[in-house]
Design a protein around this motif. Structure first.
Motif, PDB file in Angstrom:
ATOM      1  N   GLU A 141     -30.707  36.277  -1.105  1.00 18.90           N
ATOM      2  CA  GLU A 141     -31.943  35.654  -0.630  1.00 18.90           C
ATOM      3  C   GLU A 141     -31.654  34.383   0.147  1.00 18.90           C
ATOM      4  OE1 GLU A 141     -35.906  35.557   0.133  1.00 18.90           O
ATOM      5  OE2 GLU A 141     -34.809  37.144  -0.912  1.00 18.90           O
ATOM      6  N   LEU A 142     -30.710  33.592  -0.334  1.00 19.55           N
ATOM      7  CA  LEU A 142     -30.334  32.359   0.361  1.00 19.55           C
ATOM      8  C   LEU A 142     -29.712  32.663   1.725  1.00 19.55           C
ATOM      9  CD1 LEU A 142     -28.902  30.445  -2.713  1.00 19.55           C
ATOM     10  CD2 LEU A 142     -30.894  29.751  -1.376  1.00 19.55           C
ATOM     11  N   GLN A 143     -28.959  33.759   1.805  1.00 16.51           N
ATOM     12  CA  GLN A 143     -28.355  34.166   3.072  1.00 16.51           C
ATOM     13  C   GLN A 143     -29.438  34.431   4.117  1.00 16.51           C
ATOM     14  OE1 GLN A 143     -25.246  34.420   4.173  1.00 16.51           O
ATOM     15  NE2 GLN A 143     -24.947  36.221   5.456  1.00 16.51           N
ATOM     16  N   LYS A 144     -30.524  35.076   3.698  1.00 20.22           N
ATOM     17  CA  LYS A 144     -31.601  35.415   4.639  1.00 20.22           C
ATOM     18  C   LYS A 144     -32.232  34.178   5.254  1.00 20.22           C
ATOM     19  CE  LYS A 144     -32.928  39.640   2.140  1.00 20.22           C
ATOM     20  NZ  LYS A 144     -34.013  40.266   1.330  1.00 20.22           N
ATOM     21  N   GLY A 145     -32.259  33.076   4.526  1.00 16.94           N
ATOM     22  CA  GLY A 145     -32.949  31.887   5.009  1.00 16.94           C
ATOM     23  C   GLY A 145     -32.083  30.912   5.765  1.00 16.94           C
ATOM     24  N   LEU A 146     -30.835  31.249   6.024  1.00 18.01           N
ATOM     25  CA  LEU A 146     -29.951  30.309   6.715  1.00 18.01           C
ATOM     26  C   LEU A 146     -30.512  29.918   8.082  1.00 18.01           C
ATOM     27  CD1 LEU A 146     -26.439  31.843   5.905  1.00 18.01           C
ATOM     28  CD2 LEU A 146     -27.450  29.773   4.941  1.00 18.01           C
ATOM     29  N   PRO A 147     -30.303  28.660   8.498  1.00 15.81           N
ATOM     30  CA  PRO A 147     -30.913  28.141   9.739  1.00 15.81           C
ATOM     31  C   PRO A 147     -30.161  28.581  10.996  1.00 15.81           C
ATOM     32  CG  PRO A 147     -29.583  26.430   8.726  1.00 15.81           C
ATOM     33  CD  PRO A 147     -29.539  27.604   7.790  1.00 15.81           C
ATOM     34  N   VAL A 148     -30.177  29.896  11.264  1.00 14.89           N
ATOM     35  CA  VAL A 148     -29.423  30.435  12.387  1.00 14.89           C
ATOM     36  C   VAL A 148     -30.030  31.775  12.775  1.00 14.89           C
ATOM     37  CG1 VAL A 148     -27.753  31.713  10.974  1.00 14.89           C
ATOM     38  CG2 VAL A 148     -27.021  30.773  13.179  1.00 14.89           C
ATOM     39  N   ASP A 149     -29.752  32.218  13.998  1.00 18.38           N
ATOM     40  CA  ASP A 149     -30.246  33.509  14.466  1.00 18.38           C
ATOM     41  C   ASP A 149     -29.816  34.633  13.523  1.00 18.38           C
ATOM     42  OD1 ASP A 149     -29.784  36.104  16.294  1.00 18.38           O
ATOM     43  OD2 ASP A 149     -31.328  34.852  17.232  1.00 18.38           O
ATOM     44  N   GLN A 150     -30.648  35.638  13.412  1.00 17.09           N
ATOM     45  CA  GLN A 150     -30.449  36.722  12.456  1.00 17.09           C
ATOM     46  C   GLN A 150     -29.065  37.372  12.568  1.00 17.09           C
ATOM     47  OE1 GLN A 150     -32.136  37.819   9.845  1.00 17.09           O
ATOM     48  NE2 GLN A 150     -30.582  39.391   9.486  1.00 17.09           N
ATOM     49  N   LYS A 151     -28.545  37.522  13.778  1.00 20.44           N
ATOM     50  CA  LYS A 151     -27.278  38.236  13.933  1.00 20.44           C
ATOM     51  C   LYS A 151     -26.118  37.499  13.273  1.00 20.44           C
ATOM     52  CE  LYS A 151     -26.486  36.292  18.593  1.00 20.44           C
ATOM     53  NZ  LYS A 151     -26.322  36.620  20.024  1.00 20.44           N
ATOM     54  N   TYR A 152     -26.273  36.190  13.051  1.00 20.12           N
ATOM     55  CA  TYR A 152     -25.208  35.416  12.417  1.00 20.12           C
ATOM     56  C   TYR A 152     -25.315  35.410  10.891  1.00 20.12           C
ATOM     57  CZ  TYR A 152     -24.389  33.700  17.130  1.00 20.12           C
ATOM     58  OH  TYR A 152     -24.123  33.618  18.484  1.00 20.12           O
ATOM     59  N   LYS A 153     -26.282  36.117  10.353  1.00 19.11           N
ATOM     60  CA  LYS A 153     -26.432  36.219   8.897  1.00 19.11           C
ATOM     61  C   LYS A 153     -26.745  37.652   8.482  1.00 19.11           C
ATOM     62  CE  LYS A 153     -31.185  34.458   9.364  1.00 19.11           C
ATOM     63  NZ  LYS A 153     -32.145  33.400   8.962  1.00 19.11           N
ATOM     64  N   SER A 154     -26.306  38.604   9.310  1.00 20.92           N
ATOM     65  CA  SER A 154     -26.618  40.007   9.063  1.00 20.92           C
ATOM     66  C   SER A 154     -25.791  40.593   7.926  1.00 20.92           C
ATOM     67  CB  SER A 154     -26.396  40.827  10.344  1.00 20.92           C
ATOM     68  OG  SER A 154     -25.047  40.685  10.785  1.00 20.92           O
ATOM     69  N   GLU A 155     -24.632  40.012   7.657  1.00 24.97           N
ATOM     70  CA  GLU A 155     -23.832  40.485   6.529  1.00 24.97           C
ATOM     71  C   GLU A 155     -24.526  40.083   5.225  1.00 24.97           C
ATOM     72  OE1 GLU A 155     -19.494  40.037   8.776  1.00 24.97           O
ATOM     73  OE2 GLU A 155     -19.985  38.761   7.061  1.00 24.97           O
ATOM     74  N   VAL A 156     -24.440  40.953   4.241  1.00 25.59           N
ATOM     75  CA  VAL A 156     -25.066  40.671   2.947  1.00 25.59           C
ATOM     76  C   VAL A 156     -23.967  40.322   1.944  1.00 25.59           C
ATOM     77  CG1 VAL A 156     -26.498  41.564   1.073  1.00 25.59           C
ATOM     78  CG2 VAL A 156     -26.938  42.269   3.445  1.00 25.59           C
ATOM     79  N   PRO A 157     -23.959  39.087   1.464  1.00 24.72           N
ATOM     80  CA  PRO A 157     -22.916  38.720   0.501  1.00 24.72           C
ATOM     81  C   PRO A 157     -23.123  39.457  -0.811  1.00 24.72           C
ATOM     82  CG  PRO A 157     -24.558  36.968   0.650  1.00 24.72           C
ATOM     83  CD  PRO A 157     -24.897  37.976   1.719  1.00 24.72           C
ATOM     84  N   GLY A 158     -22.023  39.812  -1.461  1.00 24.73           N
ATOM     85  CA  GLY A 158     -22.130  40.471  -2.752  1.00 24.73           C
ATOM     86  C   GLY A 158     -22.818  39.571  -3.758  1.00 24.73           C
ATOM     87  N   SER A 159     -23.655  40.164  -4.583  1.00 22.40           N
ATOM     88  CA  SER A 159     -24.362  39.374  -5.595  1.00 22.40           C
ATOM     89  C   SER A 159     -23.734  39.521  -6.968  1.00 22.40           C
ATOM     90  CB  SER A 159     -25.833  39.799  -5.659  1.00 22.40           C
ATOM     91  OG  SER A 159     -25.934  41.171  -5.972  1.00 22.40           O
ATOM     92  N   ASP A 160     -22.649  40.328  -7.059  1.00 21.94           N
ATOM     93  CA  ASP A 160     -21.943  40.486  -8.332  1.00 21.94           C
ATOM     94  C   ASP A 160     -20.969  39.323  -8.474  1.00 21.94           C
ATOM     95  OD1 ASP A 160     -20.980  41.439 -10.691  1.00 21.94           O
ATOM     96  OD2 ASP A 160     -19.684  42.972  -9.790  1.00 21.94           O
ATOM     97  N   ALA A 161     -21.524  38.143  -8.479  1.00 25.04           N
ATOM     98  CA  ALA A 161     -20.732  36.923  -8.545  1.00 25.04           C
ATOM     99  C   ALA A 161     -21.246  36.089  -9.698  1.00 25.04           C
ATOM    100  CB  ALA A 161     -20.843  36.141  -7.237  1.00 25.04           C
ATOM    101  N   ASP A 162     -20.454  35.101 -10.108  1.00 16.62           N
ATOM    102  CA  ASP A 162     -20.955  34.269 -11.193  1.00 16.62           C
ATOM    103  C   ASP A 162     -20.556  32.823 -11.004  1.00 16.62           C
ATOM    104  OD1 ASP A 162     -18.553  34.749 -13.896  1.00 16.62           O
ATOM    105  OD2 ASP A 162     -18.246  34.677 -11.737  1.00 16.62           O
ATOM    106  N   LEU A 163     -21.361  31.963 -11.595  1.00 17.70           N
ATOM    107  CA  LEU A 163     -21.120  30.530 -11.618  1.00 17.70           C
ATOM    108  C   LEU A 163     -20.845  30.137 -13.054  1.00 17.70           C
ATOM    109  CD1 LEU A 163     -24.164  29.407  -9.443  1.00 17.70           C
ATOM    110  CD2 LEU A 163     -21.796  29.522  -8.687  1.00 17.70           C
ATOM    111  N   ASN A 164     -19.736  29.461 -13.270  1.00 17.08           N
ATOM    112  CA  ASN A 164     -19.415  29.034 -14.620  1.00 17.08           C
ATOM    113  C   ASN A 164     -18.798  27.650 -14.590  1.00 17.08           C
ATOM    114  OD1 ASN A 164     -19.905  31.243 -16.725  1.00 17.08           O
ATOM    115  ND2 ASN A 164     -18.889  32.386 -15.097  1.00 17.08           N
ATOM    116  N   ALA A 165     -18.931  26.951 -15.698  1.00 15.47           N
ATOM    117  CA  ALA A 165     -18.334  25.627 -15.852  1.00 15.47           C
ATOM    118  C   ALA A 165     -17.157  25.731 -16.811  1.00 15.47           C
ATOM    119  CB  ALA A 165     -19.362  24.635 -16.383  1.00 15.47           C
ATOM    120  N   TYR A 166     -16.111  24.997 -16.491  1.00 21.39           N
ATOM    121  CA  TYR A 166     -14.888  25.034 -17.284  1.00 21.39           C
ATOM    122  C   TYR A 166     -14.348  23.622 -17.478  1.00 21.39           C
ATOM    123  CZ  TYR A 166     -14.710  30.043 -16.182  1.00 21.39           C
ATOM    124  OH  TYR A 166     -15.004  31.385 -16.047  1.00 21.39           O
ATOM    125  N   ASP A 167     -13.577  23.466 -18.536  1.00 20.63           N
ATOM    126  CA  ASP A 167     -12.682  22.327 -18.637  1.00 20.63           C
ATOM    127  C   ASP A 167     -11.319  22.825 -18.196  1.00 20.63           C
ATOM    128  OD1 ASP A 167     -14.410  20.327 -19.525  1.00 20.63           O
ATOM    129  OD2 ASP A 167     -14.220  20.956 -21.609  1.00 20.63           O
TER     130      ASP A 167
END
Length: 565
Positions: A289-315
């Motif tokens: 969803e964030l990719q779709k809203g990038l401030p650039v012409d559509q052709k520069y954001k046509s690739e869809v990033p994988g969403s099977d990603a995660d954010l985690n915090a570590y020491d």
């Protein structure tokens, strides 16, 4: 001086190969690599440069002990950790070879204890936080290609080399006795060390209770022996639940400033912060969803990033090799493989204890010195954490392949790629924070916290110098902000203009995404050359930070003993 050094090195290299490679040599690539002179002249005492105050430069690093609460780990997880520490130390040894050559010969030639300690921190005789300026007498500029290439190799020679593996992330370029070039795989050049590291990873896999950790360790062990890393990268992406994380191998290509292709060895040992990780889990699903809203012409954001990603915090409890050289990483976004990113996304690892150390010891004092008093209330750790986190998320946004089909953005932009990619991540990270506040996804604090903390963060990061990819990125952003009145400056203090900075963020983000998608190598090169310089007024402000004895970065006390192992 440099010409003489190069002549001596070339002569030494030739003697080694003539002695070991005449006729049908039985020497292995590792034996030849261990005899290779590297980039530092050997056999002479190395003394500090009298024009450099090495003691003062050493003092810019604030000591910090890496530790973590491991009470929640199982007995087998605690047994795994010593194996990982040993494997990580082997990556550290390989990185020394990749950056200068023979570590022991180099360090033993330095009698002055302070200079030797500073050389250890910098993995060589060049000050990484001061534009790679040499601090040892008689040592000239750092070779752009570090020790990945012969020091006397020209770009023309490299381009003429007819070997399809010369641009591999995982090969060295070496000279033959007849002065021609050849390609050497890492697993051949560092055979003993990678064999031992693979053995340790397999031992750890045998203890692993988490099936994804076990699979990753086994595949990463195989990758170290073959220099084929993609399968283990996919396995690492699937490793969602382990309390222990381990990043190991040749990963980033910052050390190769000649061609920007050779990956340097490194390792991190990480302990998951379960509570903080729960707070971050939701954001991974928002990437498309964030990719779709990038401030650039559509052709520069046509690739869809994988969403099977995660954010985690570590020491983080151990840094080794490339990530431990000079400035210390406080967040990780991996893997770098574009195919893996497109299919699976990437994992964003926030190194919370190291991040908090830099915030408390460095960023807050900088903000007190340089930010307008009326805005110092906006300097918040949560904002620093979010800015850093979404910088890493932003690496997965935009476009990975040029629109004209000439190759990936990384390939086409060559040595300019790292700097412009870091600038993209900086600016799109702040753009994403803004959008997430507008969407109601972020609701603790206020977006002004992120903007003011981001501005103070530029001053923190640019003190590393403008020579690195991150330094160039920071200066590019600062220049664009300055030209677009994103901040006011008076009496040595900076004050964020929120609306103008928000507009500047979108403008710079769109410009970078367009240049990447177009594969505009010349445009990117010109932009970085012209904008990634520290202006005199800013340098005077940075000098004030030095006069105030504010540390530039941190240096670690680390190891098994810090965890009670």
């Amino acid at each position: 001086m440099l010409r003489n050094v190069l002549s001596m090195l070339t002569a030494s290299i030739m003697l080694v190969f003539m002695a070991g490679c005449s006729g049908n040599s039985t020497q292995t690539e590792e034996e030849m690599e261990n005899q290779y002179t590297g980039v530092i002249p050997q056999g002479t005492a190395l003394t500090p440069d009298t024009t450099v105050d090495v003691a003062q430069r050493l003092s810019i690093y604030a000591p910090f002990t890496l530790t973590a609460d491991i009470s929640h780990l199982s007995d087998k997880e605690k047994q795994i950790l010593p194996l990982l520490f040993e494997a990580a130390s082997l990556m550290d040894e390989i990185f020394w070879q990749q950056t200068i050559g023979n570590k022991e010969a180099f360090l033993s030639s330095i009698q002055d204890e302070t200079t030797r300690r500073f050389a250890e921190i910098n993995y060589g005789p060049w000050d990484r936080l001061n534009g790679n300026m040499p601090f040892i007498q008689g040592i000239d500029s750092k070779p752009l290609g570090a020790n990945f290439y012969p020091v006397d190799m020209t770009k023309e020679e490299f381009e003429a080399l007819a070997d399809e593996n010369k641009n591999s992330l995982y090969t060295l370029i070496r000279r033959n006795p007849d002065n021609t070039l050849r390609v050497v795989w890492y697993h051949e050049a560092y055979a003993s060390k990678v064999n031992k590291a693979a053995e340790l990873l397999n031992q750890a896999a045998g203890l692993a209770e988490d099936p994804q950790l076990k699979n990753y360790l086994e595949l990463r062990a195989k990758a170290l022996l073959t220099d084929q890393y993609q399968e283990s990268d996919f396995a690492w992406m699937d490793m969602k639940n382990s309390n222990i994380d381990f990043v190991i191998g040749p990963i980033e290509n910052y050390e190769d400033a000649l061609n920007g292709v050779k990956a340097a060895q490194e390792a991190y040992i990480l302990i998951k912060d379960v509570e903080w990780s729960k707070k971050l889990a939701h954001f991974a699903s928002l990437l498309p969803e964030l990719q779709k809203g990038l401030p650039v012409d559509q052709k520069y954001k046509s690739e869809v990033p994988g969403s099977d990603a995660d954010l985690n915090a570590y020491d983080v409890v151990y840094y080794a090799g490339d990530c431990n050289a000079g400035s210390k990483t406080i967040a990780i976004n991996l893997p770098n493989d574009e195919e893996v990113q497109l299919k699976k996304g990437s994992r964003k690892l926030q190194l919370k204890n190291a991040m908090k150390a830099k915030f408390d010891m460095i960023l807050v004092p900088i903000a007190n010195e340089l930010m307008d008093p009326s805005q110092q209330e906006f300097i918040k750790f949560d904002a620093f954490f979010e800015n850093t986190m979404f910088h890493e998320v932003a690496h997965g946004l935009g476009i990975k392949n040029t629109l004209n089909g000439s190759g990936t953005v990384r390939e086409v932009l060559k040595e300019q790629y790292s700097a412009i990619e870091e600038a993209k991540a900086d600016i799109l990270g702040l753009y994403m924070v803004t959008k997430l506040y507008e969407m109601g996804e972020l609701n603790q604090g206020q977006v002004m916290d992120n903007y003011v903390t981001f501005m103070a963060g530029i001053f923190r990061s640019v003190r590393f110098g403008a020579a690195s990819a991150h330094g160039k990125a920071n200066m590019l952003t600062f220049s664009y902000f300055s030209e677009n009145n994103a901040f006011d400056y008076a009496d040595g203090k900076y004050k964020v203009n929120f609306d103008k900075m928000k507009t500047a963020v979108e403008g710079l983000g769109g410009m970078i995404l367009t240049m990447q998608g177009d594969g505009n190598y010349e445009g990117v090169k010109e932009l970085i050359q012209n904008k990634s310089v520290i202006p005199a007024a800013l340098q005077a402000d940075l000098d004030r930070l030095k006069d105030a004895n504010i540390p530039v970065d941190i240096v670690f006390t680390q190891g098994k003993s810090q965890l009670g192992l």
